[in-house]
Design a protein around this motif. Structure first.
Motif, PDB file in Angstrom:
ATOM      1  N   VAL A 133       0.806  -1.223   0.000  1.00 10.33           N
ATOM      2  CA  VAL A 133       0.000   0.000   0.000  1.00 10.33           C
ATOM      3  C   VAL A 133       0.838   1.273   0.000  1.00 10.33           C
ATOM      4  O   VAL A 133       0.345   2.337  -0.374  1.00 10.33           O
ATOM      5  CB  VAL A 133      -0.947   0.075   1.225  1.00 10.33           C
ATOM      6  CG1 VAL A 133      -2.085  -0.914   1.101  1.00 10.33           C
ATOM      7  CG2 VAL A 133      -0.194  -0.154   2.526  1.00 10.33           C
ATOM      8  N   GLY A 134       2.070   1.191   0.457  1.00  9.32           N
ATOM      9  CA  GLY A 134       2.860   2.424   0.554  1.00  9.32           C
ATOM     10  C   GLY A 134       4.336   2.103   0.450  1.00  9.32           C
ATOM     11  O   GLY A 134       4.721   1.076  -0.106  1.00  9.32           O
ATOM     12  N   MET A 146      -4.749   1.826  13.642  1.00  7.43           N
ATOM     13  CA  MET A 146      -4.459   3.258  13.706  1.00  7.43           C
ATOM     14  C   MET A 146      -3.052   3.406  13.170  1.00  7.43           C
ATOM     15  O   MET A 146      -2.273   2.468  13.232  1.00  7.43           O
ATOM     16  CB  MET A 146      -4.482   3.759  15.154  1.00  7.43           C
ATOM     17  CG  MET A 146      -5.750   4.439  15.606  1.00  7.43           C
ATOM     18  SD  MET A 146      -6.248   5.804  14.582  1.00  7.43           S
ATOM     19  CE  MET A 146      -5.998   7.174  15.674  1.00  7.43           C
ATOM     20  N   LYS A 147      -2.724   4.575  12.690  1.00  9.44           N
ATOM     21  CA  LYS A 147      -1.363   4.775  12.205  1.00  9.44           C
ATOM     22  C   LYS A 147      -0.383   4.580  13.365  1.00  9.44           C
ATOM     23  O   LYS A 147      -0.619   5.056  14.460  1.00  9.44           O
ATOM     24  CB  LYS A 147      -1.216   6.180  11.651  1.00  9.44           C
ATOM     25  CG  LYS A 147       0.176   6.450  11.123  1.00  9.44           C
ATOM     26  CD  LYS A 147       0.138   7.568  10.150  1.00  9.44           C
ATOM     27  CE  LYS A 147       1.518   8.000   9.731  1.00  9.44           C
ATOM     28  NZ  LYS A 147       1.461   9.030   8.725  1.00  9.44           N
ATOM     29  N   ARG A 186       0.898   8.673  18.416  1.00  8.81           N
ATOM     30  CA  ARG A 186      -0.025   8.902  17.312  1.00  8.81           C
ATOM     31  C   ARG A 186      -1.155   7.904  17.218  1.00  8.81           C
ATOM     32  O   ARG A 186      -2.095   8.111  16.466  1.00  8.81           O
ATOM     33  CB  ARG A 186       0.702   8.952  15.988  1.00  8.81           C
ATOM     34  CG  ARG A 186       1.045   7.608  15.391  1.00  8.81           C
ATOM     35  CD  ARG A 186       1.965   7.751  14.247  1.00  8.81           C
ATOM     36  NE  ARG A 186       3.105   8.549  14.649  1.00  8.81           N
ATOM     37  CZ  ARG A 186       3.415   9.722  14.109  1.00  8.81           C
ATOM     38  NH1 ARG A 186       2.711  10.215  13.152  1.00  8.81           N
ATOM     39  NH2 ARG A 186       4.453  10.394  14.554  1.00  8.81           N
ATOM     40  N   HIS A 195      -0.859  15.112   8.552  1.00  9.09           N
ATOM     41  CA  HIS A 195      -0.278  13.810   8.258  1.00  9.09           C
ATOM     42  C   HIS A 195      -0.100  12.927   9.477  1.00  9.09           C
ATOM     43  O   HIS A 195       0.227  11.764   9.350  1.00  9.09           O
ATOM     44  CB  HIS A 195       1.088  14.005   7.578  1.00  9.09           C
ATOM     45  CG  HIS A 195       0.943  14.432   6.165  1.00  9.09           C
ATOM     46  ND1 HIS A 195       0.472  15.677   5.830  1.00  9.09           N
ATOM     47  CD2 HIS A 195       1.166  13.781   5.010  1.00  9.09           C
ATOM     48  CE1 HIS A 195       0.429  15.765   4.510  1.00  9.09           C
ATOM     49  NE2 HIS A 195       0.842  14.630   3.997  1.00  9.09           N
ATOM     50  N   THR A 197      -2.008  11.419  11.537  1.00  6.22           N
ATOM     51  CA  THR A 197      -2.765  10.160  11.597  1.00  6.22           C
ATOM     52  C   THR A 197      -3.160   9.655  10.212  1.00  6.22           C
ATOM     53  O   THR A 197      -3.971   8.745  10.101  1.00  6.22           O
ATOM     54  CB  THR A 197      -4.058  10.327  12.426  1.00  6.22           C
ATOM     55  OG1 THR A 197      -4.730  11.503  11.979  1.00  6.22           O
ATOM     56  CG2 THR A 197      -3.758  10.456  13.904  1.00  6.22           C
ATOM     57  N   MET A 198      -2.607  10.253   9.170  1.00 10.05           N
ATOM     58  CA  MET A 198      -2.965   9.834   7.808  1.00 10.05           C
ATOM     59  C   MET A 198      -2.380   8.455   7.518  1.00 10.05           C
ATOM     60  O   MET A 198      -1.181   8.255   7.603  1.00 10.05           O
ATOM     61  CB  MET A 198      -2.425  10.851   6.808  1.00 10.05           C
ATOM     62  CG  MET A 198      -2.650  10.486   5.372  1.00 10.05           C
ATOM     63  SD  MET A 198      -4.294  10.913   4.842  1.00 10.05           S
ATOM     64  CE  MET A 198      -4.039  12.644   4.429  1.00 10.05           C
ATOM     65  N   MET A 199      -3.243   7.498   7.200  1.00 14.17           N
ATOM     66  CA  MET A 199      -2.762   6.133   7.009  1.00 14.17           C
ATOM     67  C   MET A 199      -2.548   5.835   5.529  1.00 14.17           C
ATOM     68  O   MET A 199      -3.072   6.521   4.661  1.00 14.17           O
ATOM     69  CB  MET A 199      -3.770   5.155   7.591  1.00 14.17           C
ATOM     70  CG  MET A 199      -4.010   5.414   9.061  1.00 14.17           C
ATOM     71  SD  MET A 199      -4.578   3.970   9.914  1.00 14.17           S
ATOM     72  CE  MET A 199      -6.317   4.162   9.810  1.00 14.17           C
ATOM     73  N   ALA A 200      -1.789   4.768   5.303  1.00 14.70           N
ATOM     74  CA  ALA A 200      -1.571   4.321   3.932  1.00 14.70           C
ATOM     75  C   ALA A 200      -2.948   4.139   3.287  1.00 14.70           C
ATOM     76  O   ALA A 200      -3.855   3.610   3.904  1.00 14.70           O
ATOM     77  CB  ALA A 200      -0.805   3.005   3.935  1.00 14.70           C
ATOM     78  N   ASP A 211       5.829  17.963   3.604  1.00 14.89           N
ATOM     79  CA  ASP A 211       5.063  16.993   4.373  1.00 14.89           C
ATOM     80  C   ASP A 211       5.391  15.574   3.959  1.00 14.89           C
ATOM     81  O   ASP A 211       4.929  14.621   4.562  1.00 14.89           O
ATOM     82  CB  ASP A 211       3.556  17.206   4.172  1.00 14.89           C
ATOM     83  CG  ASP A 211       3.070  18.396   4.963  1.00 14.89           C
ATOM     84  OD1 ASP A 211       3.734  18.727   5.961  1.00 14.89           O
ATOM     85  OD2 ASP A 211       2.056  18.985   4.573  1.00 14.89           O
ATOM     86  N   ARG A 255      12.793  15.311   7.194  1.00 13.39           N
ATOM     87  CA  ARG A 255      12.058  15.888   8.301  1.00 13.39           C
ATOM     88  C   ARG A 255      12.958  16.185   9.487  1.00 13.39           C
ATOM     89  O   ARG A 255      12.498  16.689  10.497  1.00 13.39           O
ATOM     90  CB  ARG A 255      10.915  14.965   8.693  1.00 13.39           C
ATOM     91  CG  ARG A 255       9.967  14.754   7.522  1.00 13.39           C
ATOM     92  CD  ARG A 255       8.619  14.300   7.945  1.00 13.39           C
ATOM     93  NE  ARG A 255       8.026  15.189   8.924  1.00 13.39           N
ATOM     94  CZ  ARG A 255       6.891  14.936   9.536  1.00 13.39           C
ATOM     95  NH1 ARG A 255       6.246  13.822   9.265  1.00 13.39           N
ATOM     96  NH2 ARG A 255       6.394  15.764  10.413  1.00 13.39           N
TER      97      ARG A 255
END
Ligand code: FAD
Ligand code: SF4
Ligand code: SF4
Ligand code: SF4
Ligand code: SF4
Ligand code: FES
Lengths: 283, 341, 314
Positions: free
Chosen positions: A82-83, A245-246, A256, B271, B273-276, C225, C234
């Motif tokens: 996915v990433g 969760m991330k 986080r 970003h 908590t932004m997930m894949a 970002d 970063r």
């Protein structure tokens, strides 16, 4: 600096990929072994726990340990691309070096499940964490400690079904174990059931008596599965799911993964529905 | 606890010697007039009276960017080199709010998984506290049950008194410093402590009912009135002495060798908590602003039994759009009493 | 201003008025978002209304209806810029122009006032202001307590507006900005210059307030970002921070309207404006252009191609 000989939870243990299994177009399973046999020996995970997988130079990602602790000598992870990290991992083959740290998080409460029937409801890659518990429950002597096992699993298409060898071959062979498989859309090559997991669940209609239901999958599937289970008479305390969760640190520091006052990495990822309902609706 | 006294002259000598013998970190003013904690070489630079530094001394335990380890893929396999050591250091001139904030951070980095980077620095640092003789208008430490002369968290606490400072020696580490520089300390006299009076000038907000309100209400109409002006920058969390969030990432040149770092991160950033795949459980400024105040006023208390805000006033001063936690506290108090503003 | 806002909301011409409200204490005002005519009384305007509110128009981009925004002269250039970039639709904004005789710098006012006080009334007096509070009158001159940016202000009245709130300011506009601040730095030796900027950049927190408040920064996905871009990581350290600032300065070149917001918001006092003004000064020297946003139809220096481009650096 660099002079400290402490237990550093951020340091991954070097490990080597032994085997890679193509599950679907975008999911691969990786069997890994720690380079240090002592680490392999002392790494004691419980079903449902996760690890942080590192590719040095790329980063880390939280991945459920899909192999059951009863399977000694290897760790298995099933990873959807996915990433960044997951893509880099997909490019690796047997012999590649990675890092693994963990095990982290809580686990499926199999202690309280003993003597009960178990219903597993999974979707897509969501079967990966459930699989560690399924294999744990079915393994050797453990099988006697649990009642009937029902597994309902679905994916978008035949090609998207993970662990076909387990769902179609291995698991159905066990005593008192039923496996129900469905795909979202009809397909010439598929003789089995067609339809979404939540509606298949309602068709199969497992009884809630003396049973725990454990579910994992895409958020939208979980949402409808939880509703269906409630409708079929499962109490919130009988329903167990995992949250996503991330994550970064995996050990309750980086802040986080919080949902309310809970950190998913420490206090989760496994929650009963009654615990979930106590948490703020942030997922 | 031993009560001693140190004259201004002797304190200068103490600082000079500490700077020579150990690493001394103290509040200093740079040519642009910004007050920060930094390494100092001689006592002349050290501020003995200052209003809260722009940044808290947190970064000396939890640096903004910190190398975790080095890695290299070589002939003999993979090698990792841990980077978690720390040198001995004395942190001088820490105000009571910053002392308390360190106590609030301690349990985050302790617990089942001990964070060796933080803990090493913490163990290798002695802290000399300094009471505030002139609290800034933004300060509201009294809200959280302590005041501008509270020494908890320091190894030695200095409070202006007569022609110098009363020095309360609070811990073994403090005792060690005193023992090494015995000639500079005297027995405490009976001059009144100056910071006793400043205690009265610091704002004390009423926290009654706020924790209970937040416990019972995740959704509050009130947040709709706050979030819209937020810029989603990292100021409030980066100037805050109790914020501890960080991100981890790798940097490698050439592919074989590299390092893993951590750097401060902020729940106010999109970003965070932004997930894949693009799903974000906190999609708008509303959820993010709420998370910050919930963390300060509830979550940290739930988890660690300690306040997540120590009333240092830094975010109050630095937020470019005047989102003021003091106002949030008084507004939430109002909401808890009347159900609305 | 309050009446204008009330009328606009009552008549349904706009569904939102973005303006200034009372902040906490005398030194601060705070952005307010007024949706009900009866709330229009919350609006204030005084010499501590430093924020540039135009950035908030970007939040309204995809929302229904028309929003009104209060702008000072410097802020108004940003409205023009966003319209030129098609970030906002002129039809969807209503601009309430505010005359301005200069803004006071809260840091320079701080020591002289009781911060708990509130401004009851502001009176323009000579080269400054009298702030009338319950505790009495505080007087400030622009020379003594004004914002740095106001000393080179070329628009004390908005360059674009639908309605002016009050009589236009008669404070004289600065016609030929000497860029003294930039020249002061240019006069430094190379070593002095690098020591100066190293000291500034090493303080940077990478909090991104400068970016987030900046109307020229309107990209949906910002390079800063992303992780592992290869350009700038970063990590916060001198070299990465320097890279961040240089990339940002070049990225806003020709779009920066010199409103000074980045410098105002920076919590560690980095003189960001002078960095952007260096580029502005060079653009003016090289291309003989006006400050971006001065006119609604102005062309972007770096967004156009001209055959007589001097091409000095290519
Ligand atoms: C408890 C738990 C168990 C998981 N189990 C599995 C599994 O068995 N198989 C699987 O394929 N995936 C699993 N995931 C999801 C997996 O962690 C993410 O897909 C992965 O981190 C994405 O990393 P990336 O670098 O490829 O993506 P990028 O988008 O490049 O993400 C960058 C970084 O952000 C973090 N991140 C981004 N998305 C997520 C996410 N959804 N969850 C947690 N961290 C994230 C990671 O630190 C990641 O390295 C699990 C997540 C959690 C929380
Ligand atoms: S509250 Fe203020 S300081 Fe914090 S993110 Fe929002 S604008 Fe920035
Ligand atoms: S929330 Fe604000 S006032 Fe409270 S400790 Fe943090 S910076 Fe200080
Ligand atoms: S969650 Fe937000 S408020 Fe809490 S510590 Fe992290 S950055 Fe600070
Ligand atoms: S506002 Fe200041 S500290 Fe923050 S990123 Fe910009 S220059 Fe750095
Ligand atoms: S992943 Fe860092 S706190 Fe949970």
């Amino acid at each position: 600096m660099g002079n400290c000989k402490c237990d550093n939870p951020y340091l991954p243990y070097p490990a080597t990929i032994k085997e890679v299994i193509d599950e679907t177009v975008d999911v691969k399973s990786f069997q890994m072994v720690f380079d240090d046999p002592e680490v392999m020996e002392s790494f004691k995970q419980q079903p449902g726990q996760v690890a942080q997988i590192s590719i040095f130079g790329v980063g880390e990602a939280t991945i459920s340990i899909t192999s059951s602790p009863t399977r000694k000598g290897i760790l298995e992870f099933s990873v959807k691309k996915v990433g960044q990290l997951t893509a880099a991992l997909h490019d690796l083959g047997p012999g590649s070096r990675v890092g693994v740290r963990g095990p982290y998080g809580n686990h499926f409460p199999y202690e309280i499940m003993k003597g009960r029937d178990l219903l597993f409801v999974g979707g897509g890659i969501g079967l990966a964490p459930l699989r560690s518990l399924i294999d744990f429950v079915l393994a050797g002597e453990n099988r006697k400690e649990f009642g009937k096992v029902e597994i309902i699993y679905g994916a978008r298409s035949v090609d998207d079904l993970c662990f076909k060898y387990d769902i179609l071959d291995n698991w159905p062979k066990y005593d008192n174990t039923d496996v129900y498989v469905t795909i979202d859309r009809a397909d010439m090559a598929w003789q089995g059931h067609v339809g979404f997991v939540p509606s298949y669940l309602e068709e199969v209609k497992p009884s809630p008596l003396n049973k725990y239901a454990i579910t994992c999958g895409p958020p939208i599937m979980i949402k409808f599965v939880l509703q269906a289970l409630n409708k079929m008479g499962f109490q919130d305390g009988q329903i167990i799911t995992t949250l996503e969760m991330k994550m970064k640190c995996g050990i309750g520091k980086c802040g986080r993964c919080n949902i309310g006052s809970k950190f998913v990495c420490l206090d989760g990822p496994v929650f009963t529905l009654s615990q979930l309902k106590e948490l703020p609706p942030e997922f | 606890m031993e009560k001693l006294f140190i004259s201004r002259d002797s304190l200068k000598k103490l600082l000079d010697r500490l700077a020579r013998n150990l690493n001394l970190v103290a509040p200093v003013k740079d040519p642009e007039g910004i007050i920060m904690f930094g390494p100092v070489a001689d006592a002349g630079q050290v501020l003995l009276e200052y209003q809260n530094s722009t940044l808290p001394p947190k970064s000396f335990f939890f640096p903004q960017t910190e190398r975790l380890f080095k890695f290299s893929y070589g002939q003999e396999g993979m090698a990792l080199e841990d980077m978690c050591g720390s040198d001995k250091r004395v942190l001088f001139g820490v105000h009571p709010c910053d002392l308390k904030s360190i106590l609030s951070l301690d349990p985050v980095f302790a617990g089942a998984y001990k964070d060796p980077y933080y803990i090493n620095k913490r163990e290798n640092s002695a802290i000399i506290g300094l009471a505030c003789s002139n609290p800034s208008p933004g300060c509201f430490c009294a809200t959280f049950g302590f005041g501008p002369d509270d020494g908890e968290g320091s190894d030695i606490m200095l409070t202006p008194s007569g022609k110098g400072f009363d020095a309360d020696v609070l811990t073994d580490k403090g005792q060690e410093i005193v023992a090494s520089y015995k000639d500079l300390f005297e027995k405490a006299g009976d001059s009144p402590r100056i910071a006793g009076e400043t205690r009265l000038t610091v704002k004390k907000l009423d926290l009654t009912g706020i924790k209970e309100l937040l416990d019972g209400n995740f959704e509050l109409e009130y947040w709709n009135q706050v979030f819209e002006k937020c810029l989603g920058c990292g100021i409030c969390t980066y100037v805050c002495p109790t914020c501890h969030c960080f991100d981890i990432y790798d940097s490698s040149k050439g592919g074989c060798d590299g390092e893993r770092y951590r750097s401060w991160d902020s729940c106010m950033f999109t970003h965070f908590t932004m997930m894949a795949g693009g799903h974000n459980p906190r999609p708008s400024k509303k959820e993010r602003v709420r998370n910050r105040f919930m963390h300060k006023l509830k979550y940290h208390i739930d988890r660690y039994g300690l306040a997540g805000c120590v009333g240092c006033g830094r975010c109050v001063k630095s937020c470019p759009v005047n989102i003021d936690i003091r106002r949030i506290i008084s507004d939430l108090g109002e909401v808890s009493r009347n159900g609305q503003l | 201003m309050r009446e204008i806002a009330r009328d606009l909301l009552e008549s349904g011409q706009v569904n939102l008025v973005i303006g200034y409200g009372r902040g906490t204490g005398i030194l601060r005002t705070t952005p307010v978002f007024i949706r009900k005519p009866s709330d229009a009384g919350q609006l204030v305007y005084n010499p501590l209304c430093g924020n540039n509110l135009v950035k908030y128009l970007l939040d309204q981009r995809n929302k229904e209806g028309r929003a009104a925004v209060c702008v000072k002269g410097c802020d108004s250039r940003a409205v023009n810029r966003l319209i030129q970039d098609r970030q906002i639709d002129r039809e969807k904004v209503y601009i309430i122009g505010l005359p301005c005789g200069g803004i006071l710098d809260p840091d320079r006012v701080e020591g002289a006032v009781d911060p708990g006080e509130e401004i009851k009334e502001t009176v323009i007096s000579g080269e400054g202001y009298d702030l009338i509070t319950a505790a009495g009158k505080y007087s400030f001159t622009m020379a003594g307590a004004g914002s740095e940016k106001c000393s080179t202000c070329q628009n004390h009245n908005p360059v674009v507006y639908d309605v002016m709130a009050g009589d236009p300011s008669d404070t004289p506009d600065i016609k030929d900005d000497g860029f003294d601040d930039v020249r002061k730095i240019e006069e430094m030796t190379v070593e002095q210059k690098s020591a100066y900027w190293d000291r500034q950049f090493s303080r940077c927190l990478r909090c991104y307030a400068c970016r987030n408040s900046c109307t020229a920064c309107s990209c949906r996905e910002c390079v800063f970002d992303q992780v592992n871009t290869g350009w700038v990581s970063r990590s916060s350290n001198l070299s990465e921070n320097t890279a961040f600032h240089l990339i940002r300065a070049f990225h806003v070149a020709g779009r920066c309207v010199d409103c000074g917001e980045c410098e105002r918001v920076c919590p560690v006092g980095i003189p960001l404006r002078v960095l952007n003004r260096k580029i502005l000064m060079d653009l003016k020297d090289l291309f003989n252009t006006a400050t971006p946003g001065l006119t609604p139809d102005g062309e972007r220096v770096l967004g156009q191609f001209s055959a007589d481009d001097p091409e000095e650096f290519m």
